[in-house]
Design a protein around this motif. Structure first.
Motif, PDB file in Angstrom:
ATOM      1  N   LEU A 132       8.741   8.002  -3.985  1.00  0.00           N
ATOM      2  CA  LEU A 132       7.884   6.726  -4.429  1.00  0.00           C
ATOM      3  C   LEU A 132       6.851   7.279  -2.617  1.00  0.00           C
ATOM      4  O   LEU A 132       7.640   7.083  -1.679  1.00  0.00           O
ATOM      5  CB  LEU A 132       8.875   5.218  -4.193  1.00  0.00           C
ATOM      6  CG  LEU A 132      10.157   5.865  -5.302  1.00  0.00           C
ATOM      7  CD1 LEU A 132      10.600   4.505  -5.569  1.00  0.00           C
ATOM      8  CD2 LEU A 132       9.416   5.332  -6.807  1.00  0.00           C
ATOM      9  N   HIS A 133       5.751   6.844  -2.809  1.00  0.00           N
ATOM     10  CA  HIS A 133       4.590   6.965  -2.686  1.00  0.00           C
ATOM     11  C   HIS A 133       4.213   5.580  -2.401  1.00  0.00           C
ATOM     12  O   HIS A 133       3.594   4.771  -3.406  1.00  0.00           O
ATOM     13  CB  HIS A 133       3.849   7.335  -3.022  1.00  0.00           C
ATOM     14  CG  HIS A 133       4.472   9.415  -2.472  1.00  0.00           C
ATOM     15  ND1 HIS A 133       3.874  10.059  -1.812  1.00  0.00           N
ATOM     16  CD2 HIS A 133       4.523  10.027  -4.093  1.00  0.00           C
ATOM     17  CE1 HIS A 133       4.248  11.124  -2.463  1.00  0.00           C
ATOM     18  NE2 HIS A 133       5.085  11.202  -3.483  1.00  0.00           N
ATOM     19  N   PHE A 134       3.872   4.679  -1.092  1.00  0.00           N
ATOM     20  CA  PHE A 134       3.882   3.273  -0.879  1.00  0.00           C
ATOM     21  C   PHE A 134       2.656   2.936   0.118  1.00  0.00           C
ATOM     22  O   PHE A 134       2.350   4.053   0.894  1.00  0.00           O
ATOM     23  CB  PHE A 134       4.879   2.706  -0.708  1.00  0.00           C
ATOM     24  CG  PHE A 134       4.827   0.912  -0.220  1.00  0.00           C
ATOM     25  CD1 PHE A 134       3.547   0.426  -0.789  1.00  0.00           C
ATOM     26  CD2 PHE A 134       4.413   1.082   1.152  1.00  0.00           C
ATOM     27  CE1 PHE A 134       3.623  -0.903  -1.065  1.00  0.00           C
ATOM     28  CE2 PHE A 134       4.121  -0.574   1.838  1.00  0.00           C
ATOM     29  CZ  PHE A 134       3.693  -1.499   0.096  1.00  0.00           C
ATOM     30  N   ASP A 135       1.592   2.153  -0.455  1.00  0.00           N
ATOM     31  CA  ASP A 135       0.704   2.058   0.432  1.00  0.00           C
ATOM     32  C   ASP A 135      -0.086   0.507   0.623  1.00  0.00           C
ATOM     33  O   ASP A 135       0.399   0.104   0.249  1.00  0.00           O
ATOM     34  CB  ASP A 135      -0.910   2.403  -0.566  1.00  0.00           C
ATOM     35  CG  ASP A 135      -2.687   2.140   0.149  1.00  0.00           C
ATOM     36  OD1 ASP A 135      -1.975   2.137   1.017  1.00  0.00           O
ATOM     37  OD2 ASP A 135      -2.774   2.868  -0.777  1.00  0.00           O
ATOM     38  N   SER A 136      -0.039   0.180   1.555  1.00  0.00           N
ATOM     39  CA  SER A 136       0.288  -0.805   2.190  1.00  0.00           C
ATOM     40  C   SER A 136      -0.678  -1.157   2.875  1.00  0.00           C
ATOM     41  O   SER A 136      -0.846  -2.572   3.110  1.00  0.00           O
ATOM     42  CB  SER A 136       1.518  -0.683   3.919  1.00  0.00           C
ATOM     43  OG  SER A 136       0.046   0.264   4.632  1.00  0.00           O
ATOM     44  N   SER A 137      -1.890  -1.234   2.431  1.00  0.00           N
ATOM     45  CA  SER A 137      -3.690  -1.419   2.083  1.00  0.00           C
ATOM     46  C   SER A 137      -3.463  -2.661   2.081  1.00  0.00           C
ATOM     47  O   SER A 137      -4.153  -3.342   2.758  1.00  0.00           O
ATOM     48  CB  SER A 137      -4.085  -0.871   1.998  1.00  0.00           C
ATOM     49  OG  SER A 137      -4.190   0.262   2.538  1.00  0.00           O
ATOM     50  N   ASN A 138      -2.802  -3.359   0.706  1.00  0.00           N
ATOM     51  CA  ASN A 138      -2.930  -4.168   0.515  1.00  0.00           C
ATOM     52  C   ASN A 138      -1.942  -5.968   0.510  1.00  0.00           C
ATOM     53  O   ASN A 138      -2.156  -6.434   0.067  1.00  0.00           O
ATOM     54  CB  ASN A 138      -3.127  -4.715  -1.448  1.00  0.00           C
ATOM     55  CG  ASN A 138      -4.879  -3.543  -1.582  1.00  0.00           C
ATOM     56  OD1 ASN A 138      -5.645  -3.564  -0.877  1.00  0.00           O
ATOM     57  ND2 ASN A 138      -4.449  -3.320  -2.451  1.00  0.00           N
ATOM     58  N   PHE A 139      -1.215  -5.448   1.913  1.00  0.00           N
ATOM     59  CA  PHE A 139       0.192  -6.244   1.896  1.00  0.00           C
ATOM     60  C   PHE A 139       0.352  -6.798   3.270  1.00  0.00           C
ATOM     61  O   PHE A 139      -0.424  -5.781   3.966  1.00  0.00           O
ATOM     62  CB  PHE A 139       1.133  -5.305   1.716  1.00  0.00           C
ATOM     63  CG  PHE A 139       1.106  -5.070  -0.167  1.00  0.00           C
ATOM     64  CD1 PHE A 139       1.675  -6.091  -0.894  1.00  0.00           C
ATOM     65  CD2 PHE A 139       0.988  -3.603  -0.315  1.00  0.00           C
ATOM     66  CE1 PHE A 139       1.698  -5.299  -2.200  1.00  0.00           C
ATOM     67  CE2 PHE A 139       0.536  -3.496  -1.237  1.00  0.00           C
ATOM     68  CZ  PHE A 139       1.533  -4.735  -2.173  1.00  0.00           C
ATOM     69  N   ASP A 140       0.709  -7.883   3.495  1.00  0.00           N
ATOM     70  CA  ASP A 140       1.176  -8.672   5.136  1.00  0.00           C
ATOM     71  C   ASP A 140       2.759  -8.527   5.248  1.00  0.00           C
ATOM     72  O   ASP A 140       2.951  -9.619   3.960  1.00  0.00           O
ATOM     73  CB  ASP A 140       0.140  -9.408   5.352  1.00  0.00           C
ATOM     74  CG  ASP A 140      -1.361  -8.985   5.466  1.00  0.00           C
ATOM     75  OD1 ASP A 140      -1.875  -9.004   4.689  1.00  0.00           O
ATOM     76  OD2 ASP A 140      -1.564  -7.847   6.427  1.00  0.00           O
ATOM     77  N   GLY A 141       2.699  -8.634   6.027  1.00  0.00           N
ATOM     78  CA  GLY A 141       4.549  -9.188   6.775  1.00  0.00           C
ATOM     79  C   GLY A 141       5.428  -8.278   6.071  1.00  0.00           C
ATOM     80  O   GLY A 141       5.472  -6.592   5.253  1.00  0.00           O
ATOM     81  N   ASN A 142       6.948  -9.255   5.076  1.00  0.00           N
ATOM     82  CA  ASN A 142       8.237  -8.298   4.302  1.00  0.00           C
ATOM     83  C   ASN A 142       7.622  -8.172   3.244  1.00  0.00           C
ATOM     84  O   ASN A 142       6.899  -9.153   2.589  1.00  0.00           O
ATOM     85  CB  ASN A 142       9.147  -8.550   4.474  1.00  0.00           C
ATOM     86  CG  ASN A 142       9.097  -8.907   6.098  1.00  0.00           C
ATOM     87  OD1 ASN A 142       9.736  -8.254   6.698  1.00  0.00           O
ATOM     88  ND2 ASN A 142      10.080 -10.092   6.742  1.00  0.00           N
ATOM     89  N   VAL A 143       8.014  -7.123   2.483  1.00  0.00           N
ATOM     90  CA  VAL A 143       7.513  -6.498   1.164  1.00  0.00           C
ATOM     91  C   VAL A 143       8.569  -5.775   0.457  1.00  0.00           C
ATOM     92  O   VAL A 143       9.409  -5.124   1.174  1.00  0.00           O
ATOM     93  CB  VAL A 143       6.659  -5.648   1.113  1.00  0.00           C
ATOM     94  CG1 VAL A 143       5.280  -6.453   1.377  1.00  0.00           C
ATOM     95  CG2 VAL A 143       6.242  -4.215   1.354  1.00  0.00           C
ATOM     96  N   GLN A 144       9.033  -6.113  -0.611  1.00  0.00           N
ATOM     97  CA  GLN A 144      10.259  -5.775  -1.645  1.00  0.00           C
ATOM     98  C   GLN A 144      10.058  -5.367  -2.401  1.00  0.00           C
ATOM     99  O   GLN A 144       8.820  -5.771  -3.349  1.00  0.00           O
ATOM    100  CB  GLN A 144      10.794  -5.760  -1.587  1.00  0.00           C
ATOM    101  CG  GLN A 144      11.764  -5.609  -2.525  1.00  0.00           C
ATOM    102  CD  GLN A 144      13.648  -5.902  -2.129  1.00  0.00           C
ATOM    103  OE1 GLN A 144      13.916  -7.617  -2.119  1.00  0.00           O
ATOM    104  NE2 GLN A 144      14.273  -5.646  -3.032  1.00  0.00           N
ATOM    105  N   LYS A 145       9.380  -3.859  -2.596  1.00  0.00           N
ATOM    106  CA  LYS A 145       8.709  -3.220  -4.164  1.00  0.00           C
ATOM    107  C   LYS A 145      10.060  -2.616  -4.676  1.00  0.00           C
ATOM    108  O   LYS A 145      11.060  -1.364  -3.834  1.00  0.00           O
ATOM    109  CB  LYS A 145       7.921  -1.742  -3.402  1.00  0.00           C
ATOM    110  CG  LYS A 145       6.365  -3.004  -3.031  1.00  0.00           C
ATOM    111  CD  LYS A 145       5.682  -3.773  -4.373  1.00  0.00           C
ATOM    112  CE  LYS A 145       4.831  -4.919  -3.115  1.00  0.00           C
ATOM    113  NZ  LYS A 145       4.297  -5.776  -4.317  1.00  0.00           N
ATOM    114  N   TYR A 146       9.808  -2.230  -5.730  1.00  0.00           N
ATOM    115  CA  TYR A 146      10.562  -0.938  -7.399  1.00  0.00           C
ATOM    116  C   TYR A 146       9.796  -0.019  -8.166  1.00  0.00           C
ATOM    117  O   TYR A 146       8.980  -0.021  -7.914  1.00  0.00           O
ATOM    118  CB  TYR A 146      12.133  -1.975  -7.569  1.00  0.00           C
ATOM    119  CG  TYR A 146      10.899  -3.113  -8.540  1.00  0.00           C
ATOM    120  CD1 TYR A 146      11.013  -2.014 -10.144  1.00  0.00           C
ATOM    121  CD2 TYR A 146      10.155  -3.552  -8.569  1.00  0.00           C
ATOM    122  CE1 TYR A 146      10.412  -2.852 -11.421  1.00  0.00           C
ATOM    123  CE2 TYR A 146       9.538  -4.292  -9.713  1.00  0.00           C
ATOM    124  CZ  TYR A 146       9.728  -3.982 -11.205  1.00  0.00           C
ATOM    125  OH  TYR A 146       9.161  -4.203 -12.337  1.00  0.00           O
ATOM    126  N   ALA A 147      10.889   0.455  -8.553  1.00  0.00           N
ATOM    127  CA  ALA A 147      10.225   1.745  -9.311  1.00  0.00           C
ATOM    128  C   ALA A 147      11.834   1.616 -10.375  1.00  0.00           C
ATOM    129  O   ALA A 147      12.846   1.320  -9.968  1.00  0.00           O
ATOM    130  CB  ALA A 147      10.198   2.773  -9.146  1.00  0.00           C
TER     131      ALA A 147
END
Length: 168
Positions: A132-147
Motif C-alpha cells: 500500500l502506497h500512501f500520499d500524505s499531501s492532503n492530511f494533517d494529524g492522525n489518520v487511519q486508512k484501509y484497503a
C-alpha cells in the motif's frame, strides 16, 4: 455503452477525490462478508456485440476453490511522517491452504492510497505481497486508512489498515 462507462468511471474518480478530503475520519475495523453474486450480463446490440462481465471482485474470487491464509500483519503504524511524504508498506500474505490463492483485487478506501499486489496465483505454502502506497499531501494529524483485499478465502474482503501521524 461507452457513454455509460465514461459516466461510471467519472463517478468513481469523483467519489475517490471526495473521500480524500482533509477530514480525519475513524475507520471502523468490522469485517464485512460480501455475498454479492452478480453474474455476467450480455450486451444487447448487433451481432458483433460481446459479453461484458459484471462480476464483482468478491464474485471473481469466489469462482476459485477456497483456501486459507496467514498475514504478517493486518495493521501497520507509519508513526510520525512529514506532510507530503509518500510512504509505502508491504504486507506479506502466506497461502496456508491446499488450493492456489488468487487475489482478484485490492481496493483502497481512498484515492490517497494506491495498491500493488501479487497478480499470479500463490501456490500452497508460498508467499505473496500486498503493498500500500500512501500520499500524505492532503492530511494533517492522525489518520487511519484501509484497503479491502478480495481473494478466494472464506471471509472476504480482508481489511488491511495503516495509521500515520502527519506532521507539518
Amino acid at each position: 455503452m461507452k457513454k455509460t462507462l465514461s459516466i461510471i468511471a467519472l463517478s468513481i474518480i469523483g467519489f475517490g477525490l471526495v473521500s480524500c478530503k482533509k477530514e480525519n475520519k475513524e475507520v471502523q475495523s468490522t469485517e464485512t462478508a460480501t455475498t454479492d453474486s452478480a453474474a455476467a450480463a450480455p450486451v444487447a446490440g448487433d451481432s458483433t456485440a460481446t459479453t461484458v462481465s459484471a462480476e464483482t471482485p468478491a464474485a471473481l474470487a469466489s469462482n476459485q476453490p477456497l483456501t486459507t491464509i496467514a498475514l504478517s500483519e493486518n495493521n501497520f503504524d507509519f508513526g510520525n511522517i512529514k506532510k507530503g511524504d509518500k510512504v509505502e508498506h508491504v504486507y506479506e500474505i502466506t497461502n496456508t491452504g491446499t488450493n492456489p490463492l488468487v487475489i482478484s483485487e485490492v481496493k483502497p478506501g481512498c484515492g490517497c492510497t494506491a495498491p500493488d499486489f501479487t497478480k499470479e496465483p500463490i501456490m500452497p505454502g508460498k508467499k505473496g505481497k500486498i503493498t500500500l502506497h500512501f500520499d500524505s499531501s492532503n492530511f494533517d494529524g492522525n489518520v487511519q486508512k484501509y484497503a479491502d483485499v478480495f481473494a478466494n478465502v472464506e471471509k472476504t474482503p480482508i481489511k488491511l489498515t495503516f495509521t500515520a501521524n502527519i506532521q507539518p
